[in-house]
Design an enzyme around this catalytic site. Structure first.
Site, PDB file in Angstrom:
ATOM      1  N   TYR A  72       0.821  -1.219   0.000  1.00 52.48           N
ATOM      2  CA  TYR A  72       0.000   0.000   0.000  1.00 52.48           C
ATOM      3  C   TYR A  72       0.852   1.266   0.000  1.00 52.48           C
ATOM      4  O   TYR A  72       0.413   2.298  -0.495  1.00 52.48           O
ATOM      5  CB  TYR A  72      -0.997   0.002   1.170  1.00 52.48           C
ATOM      6  CG  TYR A  72      -0.427  -0.501   2.472  1.00 52.48           C
ATOM      7  CD1 TYR A  72       0.343   0.298   3.288  1.00 52.48           C
ATOM      8  CD2 TYR A  72      -0.668  -1.809   2.877  1.00 52.48           C
ATOM      9  CE1 TYR A  72       0.865  -0.163   4.470  1.00 52.48           C
ATOM     10  CE2 TYR A  72      -0.164  -2.290   4.067  1.00 52.48           C
ATOM     11  CZ  TYR A  72       0.614  -1.462   4.864  1.00 52.48           C
ATOM     12  OH  TYR A  72       1.129  -1.939   6.040  1.00 52.48           O
ATOM     13  N   CYS A  75       1.506   2.558  -3.596  1.00 56.20           N
ATOM     14  CA  CYS A  75       0.447   3.143  -4.430  1.00 56.20           C
ATOM     15  C   CYS A  75      -0.436   4.144  -3.695  1.00 56.20           C
ATOM     16  O   CYS A  75      -1.239   4.826  -4.331  1.00 56.20           O
ATOM     17  CB  CYS A  75      -0.418   2.026  -5.027  1.00 56.20           C
ATOM     18  SG  CYS A  75      -1.162   0.930  -3.802  1.00 56.20           S
ATOM     19  N   HIS A  76      -0.310   4.303  -2.405  1.00 56.72           N
ATOM     20  CA  HIS A  76      -1.214   5.156  -1.623  1.00 56.72           C
ATOM     21  C   HIS A  76      -0.394   6.057  -0.719  1.00 56.72           C
ATOM     22  O   HIS A  76      -0.166   5.726   0.445  1.00 56.72           O
ATOM     23  CB  HIS A  76      -2.149   4.283  -0.789  1.00 56.72           C
ATOM     24  CG  HIS A  76      -3.249   5.036  -0.118  1.00 56.72           C
ATOM     25  ND1 HIS A  76      -3.137   5.545   1.156  1.00 56.72           N
ATOM     26  CD2 HIS A  76      -4.485   5.348  -0.537  1.00 56.72           C
ATOM     27  CE1 HIS A  76      -4.274   6.126   1.506  1.00 56.72           C
ATOM     28  NE2 HIS A  76      -5.109   6.030   0.489  1.00 56.72           N
ATOM     29  N   PHE A  77       0.095   7.151  -1.143  1.00 59.96           N
ATOM     30  CA  PHE A  77       0.007   7.804  -2.446  1.00 59.96           C
ATOM     31  C   PHE A  77       1.419   7.980  -2.966  1.00 59.96           C
ATOM     32  O   PHE A  77       2.346   8.099  -2.175  1.00 59.96           O
ATOM     33  CB  PHE A  77      -0.660   9.173  -2.306  1.00 59.96           C
ATOM     34  CG  PHE A  77      -2.055   9.130  -1.785  1.00 59.96           C
ATOM     35  CD1 PHE A  77      -3.116   8.877  -2.636  1.00 59.96           C
ATOM     36  CD2 PHE A  77      -2.313   9.338  -0.440  1.00 59.96           C
ATOM     37  CE1 PHE A  77      -4.418   8.873  -2.165  1.00 59.96           C
ATOM     38  CE2 PHE A  77      -3.611   9.324   0.029  1.00 59.96           C
ATOM     39  CZ  PHE A  77      -4.675   9.086  -0.825  1.00 59.96           C
ATOM     40  N   ILE A  82       1.206   6.380   2.802  1.00 62.40           N
ATOM     41  CA  ILE A  82       0.444   6.231   4.042  1.00 62.40           C
ATOM     42  C   ILE A  82      -0.391   4.960   3.932  1.00 62.40           C
ATOM     43  O   ILE A  82      -0.881   4.626   2.851  1.00 62.40           O
ATOM     44  CB  ILE A  82      -0.461   7.465   4.284  1.00 62.40           C
ATOM     45  CG1 ILE A  82      -1.215   7.361   5.594  1.00 62.40           C
ATOM     46  CG2 ILE A  82      -1.390   7.704   3.124  1.00 62.40           C
ATOM     47  CD1 ILE A  82      -1.974   8.637   5.954  1.00 62.40           C
TER      48      ILE A  82
END
Length: 196
Positions: A72, A75-77, A82
């Protein structure tokens, strides 16, 4: 381990949780023992430190080690990594479903909702450990269908700081809903209302 040993355990290691996710933890599974935890990378805990019950109530304390290369964060962000807050909620649903099975529910687990979620912090790549503390408010086994439902309140800590509170999170275990022959089109290959 035997089903009886599983039901008596008060803690579970990462090896145990992975074996549960892949259906290999319990050797003599009773008929209808279809429950699984999500496999990595969606498994949101590395160990269950304690799991207890007292009548219809109980408690679970679990931890997740934060990894710099977690999926995660990639890709986030981009430029602002986070852990998505919804993954903390999903971790609580995962723990509640596991609790149902540990208490003797047969079937497969599903998240059912929650009443309130409040976020006061964040999980970043250089944090070390997330701790989930879940107080079971009510566990019920429904005699007619064999289904089980559990409701709990949770607090989520990162490196011992309280960052999330989840009220009245609910998960259930239902029989006859698994879809083991994926990707074939079969009886449970489409969703909709769970009728159990």
């Amino acid at each position: 381990m035997t089903y009886e040993e599983f039901r008596e355990r008060g803690s579970f290691s990462l090896e145990d949780l992975l074996a549960f996710a892949y259906g290999n933890l319990v050797e003599n599974r009773p008929e209808g023992f279809d429950a699984r935890l999500p496999a990595p990378p969606f498994l949101m805990m590395d160990r269950i430190l304690t799991i207890t019950h007292d009548g219809r109530q109980g408690r679970i304390v679990a931890e997740q080690d934060i990894r710099l290369d977690a999926w995660y964060f990639q890709c986030h962000f981009s430029g602002d990594p986070i852990q998505p807050g919804c993954l903390c909620v999903d971790a609580v649903w995962q723990l509640l479903g596991f609790y149902c099975v540990w208490r003797g529910a047969l079937g497969a687990g599903r998240a059912l909702g929650c009443q309130n979620v409040s976020f006061n912090g964040q999980i970043r790549p250089y944090n070390r450990c997330v701790r989930y503390e879940v107080d079971i408010r009510r566990f019920s086994q429904l005699k007619d269908s064999g289904s089980s439902v559990v409701i709990g309140d949770a607090k989520v800590f990162v490196d011992n700081e309280l960052i999330t509170e989840i009220n009245k999170a609910q998960s259930g275990v239902f029989s006859g809903i698994v879809y083991p022959d994926y990707p074939k089109h079969s009886r449970n290959s489409t969703g909709g209302i769970i009728r159990s």
